[in-house]
Scaffold this motif. Structure first.
Motif, PDB file in Angstrom:
ATOM      1  N   ARG A 262     -32.030  -6.595 -13.450  1.00 61.45           N
ATOM      2  CA  ARG A 262     -32.463  -7.283 -12.228  1.00 61.45           C
ATOM      3  C   ARG A 262     -32.432  -6.371 -10.997  1.00 61.45           C
ATOM      4  N   GLY A 263     -31.386  -5.531 -10.919  1.00 66.92           N
ATOM      5  CA  GLY A 263     -31.292  -4.648  -9.758  1.00 66.92           C
ATOM      6  C   GLY A 263     -32.466  -3.684  -9.674  1.00 66.92           C
ATOM      7  N   VAL A 265     -35.395  -4.156 -11.045  1.00 67.65           N
ATOM      8  CA  VAL A 265     -36.596  -4.970 -10.763  1.00 67.65           C
ATOM      9  C   VAL A 265     -36.709  -5.224  -9.264  1.00 67.65           C
ATOM     10  N   ARG A 266     -35.566  -5.506  -8.622  1.00 68.71           N
ATOM     11  CA  ARG A 266     -35.579  -5.740  -7.170  1.00 68.71           C
ATOM     12  C   ARG A 266     -36.031  -4.503  -6.408  1.00 68.71           C
ATOM     13  N   GLN A 267     -35.485  -3.337  -6.804  1.00 69.78           N
ATOM     14  CA  GLN A 267     -35.888  -2.093  -6.144  1.00 69.78           C
ATOM     15  C   GLN A 267     -37.373  -1.818  -6.350  1.00 69.78           C
ATOM     16  N   ALA A 269     -39.757  -4.009  -6.985  1.00 65.63           N
ATOM     17  CA  ALA A 269     -40.562  -4.990  -6.253  1.00 65.63           C
ATOM     18  C   ALA A 269     -40.627  -4.655  -4.764  1.00 65.63           C
ATOM     19  N   GLN A 270     -39.511  -4.212  -4.207  1.00 60.15           N
ATOM     20  CA  GLN A 270     -39.498  -3.833  -2.788  1.00 60.15           C
ATOM     21  C   GLN A 270     -40.380  -2.617  -2.537  1.00 60.15           C
ATOM     22  N   GLU A 275     -43.688  -9.745  -4.491  1.00 63.63           N
ATOM     23  CA  GLU A 275     -42.792 -10.859  -4.216  1.00 63.63           C
ATOM     24  C   GLU A 275     -42.230 -11.384  -5.534  1.00 63.63           C
ATOM     25  N   ILE A 276     -40.915 -11.450  -5.625  1.00 62.15           N
ATOM     26  CA  ILE A 276     -40.266 -11.916  -6.851  1.00 62.15           C
ATOM     27  C   ILE A 276     -40.291 -13.437  -6.877  1.00 62.15           C
ATOM     28  N   GLY A 280     -37.477 -15.309 -11.278  1.00 67.00           N
ATOM     29  CA  GLY A 280     -37.264 -13.897 -11.552  1.00 67.00           C
ATOM     30  C   GLY A 280     -38.528 -13.235 -12.066  1.00 67.00           C
TER      31      GLY A 280
END
Length: 441
Positions: A262-263, A265-267, A269-270, A275-276, A280
């Motif tokens: 997840r971490g 994926v967040r990086q 996406a940013q 937009e997540i 998820g």
């Protein structure tokens, strides 16, 4: 085929059991089937043990199997070269130290030398580093082969000396330091979320692989007809093609079911402005690059061993070195080439190992020589020479890594792991002796 031959074949088939007739028709390797059965038993056993002790099984999960494939890659690549060495009745105890030395040379090349000439982050840095590492490995292997073939020093002594020499040389080159960070593109060769080809790329690989399996079956049938060899039944060829395609599709489904953390994926996406969604964002790993490197090595080495004069010479030397020399084979030069191939694959394996670690250290590859030899022997390569397969060695590497991973997951300490690995190696040699004697104790 005459009527008498057909009648005797039919009578023989009628007298055999269904399994024997099936194996004869499909021509499946019984040793390969035995290894696959042992591998399945290991996987299921560790999974069930974890479920009983911890309340959940962690072995047969996409995450663990994906990591297992990556961990197997480095040993598997070297095991492909070790098959040639052992088939010709030699041994190489230096591969772990040579791996560490090649990793250090690649680390020095891409961290200390090339940035001064090309600039930090230059796209050619990782390419030059990989080429340098593989050249160094090839030269070391050729040196070992020359000492063995032309100076008459036993391979055991030469490579035992190499085990000490190259580990010490790695320490001297790096002054005992850990060289990091390696080039960012170079790190992708070690796997990880960014070191994989994703869901779409994996499906492309899987479909191309299925097409290749079908083409190979059809080509083999055509060659048999051309040279008037006995043909397998149509149903047997169809079964082999379907089994190969099913295995490839299953592998694709497995690697695509393992998502990015997840971490990360967040990086991602940013960085990409994505937009997540509320549930998820699922991004598949797909096949890891080290696994694709291993598959490529297996395909190339299998072709070399089964379709080229070089491969026929390797088996001829292993079967009877004196007869091979009398038949005109330059056994000394072949020995140099075989050890050079071993060194080349060790340099490639060093690329995968150091890229996965993200750095180069002189301790990299410690004890790898034992696991590589064990993988080849467990995979059916006979220490008496003349017998061995590339795919068997890779399966042996997978068995070894599965044992290690499973014991780590259930909490066995390092001492028990060493006892198990050593016992499995001795058992494999014993079973090989039984197999060569026709099953007689």
């Amino acid at each position: 085929m005459t009527d008498t031959t057909q009648g005797s074949a039919a009578a023989k088939d009628k007298g055999d059991g269904a399994l024997t007739r099936f194996l004869r028709a499909t021509e499946l390797d019984t040793r390969l089937l035995g290894m696959l059965a042992a591998l399945a038993l290991i996987w299921v056993g560790f999974h069930m043990y974890g479920a009983l002790v911890n309340g959940f099984g962690a072995f047969l999960t996409p995450r663990n199997l994906w990591n297992l494939s990556v961990q197997t890659s480095s040993i598997g690549i070297m095991a492909c070269g070790m098959v040639l060495v052992i088939v010709t009745r030699h041994i190489d105890l230096s591969v772990g130290s040579v791996l560490g030395f090649c990793a250090i040379i690649m680390g020095v090349t891409q961290v200390w030398i090339l940035p001064q000439w090309l600039g930090l982050g230059h796209p050619l840095i990782w390419i030059i580093a990989v080429i340098v590492g593989m050249i160094v490995g090839t030269m070391i292997g050729a040196l070992h082969g020359w000492l063995i073939a032309y100076r008459g020093i036993p391979a055991f002594i030469v490579t035992l000396g190499g085990l000490l020499v190259w580990r010490g040389a790695a320490f001297l080159v790096a002054r005992g330091e850990t060289i990091s960070p390696v080039d960012s593109t170079f790190q992708l060769l070690g796997g990880g979320p960014y070191g994989a080809i994703g869901a779409t790329g994996s499906w492309i690989v899987g479909l191309v692989g299925c097409a290749a399996v079908v083409a190979l079956v059809l080509f083999g049938r055509r060659q048999r007809r051309k040279f008037e060899f006995p043909l397998r039944p149509v149903w047997a060829d169809s079964f082999i093609a379907a089994l190969g395609c099913a295995a490839l599709v299953g592998a694709v489904l497995l690697v695509n079911s393992y998502p990015w953390p997840r971490g990360i994926v967040r990086q991602y996406a940013q960085a990409e402005g994505i937009e997540i969604p509320e549930g998820g964002l699922f991004i598949s790993h797909g096949f890891a690059i080290p696994v694709l490197i291993l598959v490529t090595v297996v395909i190339i080495m299998t072709f070399i061993m089964s379709r080229t004069r070089f491969g026929r010479y390797v088996y001829a030397i292993g079967g009877n070195p004196e007869a091979a020399a009398l038949s005109g084979i330059n056994t000394k030069w072949m020995t140099v080439k075989i050890f050079a191939v071993m060194g080349l694959l060790t340099g490639l394996s060093a690329t995968v190992a150091s890229a996965r670690l993200g750095s180069a250290t002189n301790a990299l590859g410690t004890l790898d020589e034992l696991y590589v030899i064990a993988a080849a022997v467990i995979g059916g390569t006979s220490l008496a020479g003349g017998m061995g397969t590339i795919y068997g060695a890779v399966l042996g590497a997978l068995v070894m890594q599965s044992l290690q991973t499973g014991m780590v997951l259930i909490g066995f300490d390092a001492a028990i792991q060493q006892i198990v690995v050593g016992s499995v190696l001795v058992l494999a040699v014993y079973l090989d002796n039984l197999y060569r004697r026709g099953g007689k104790a």
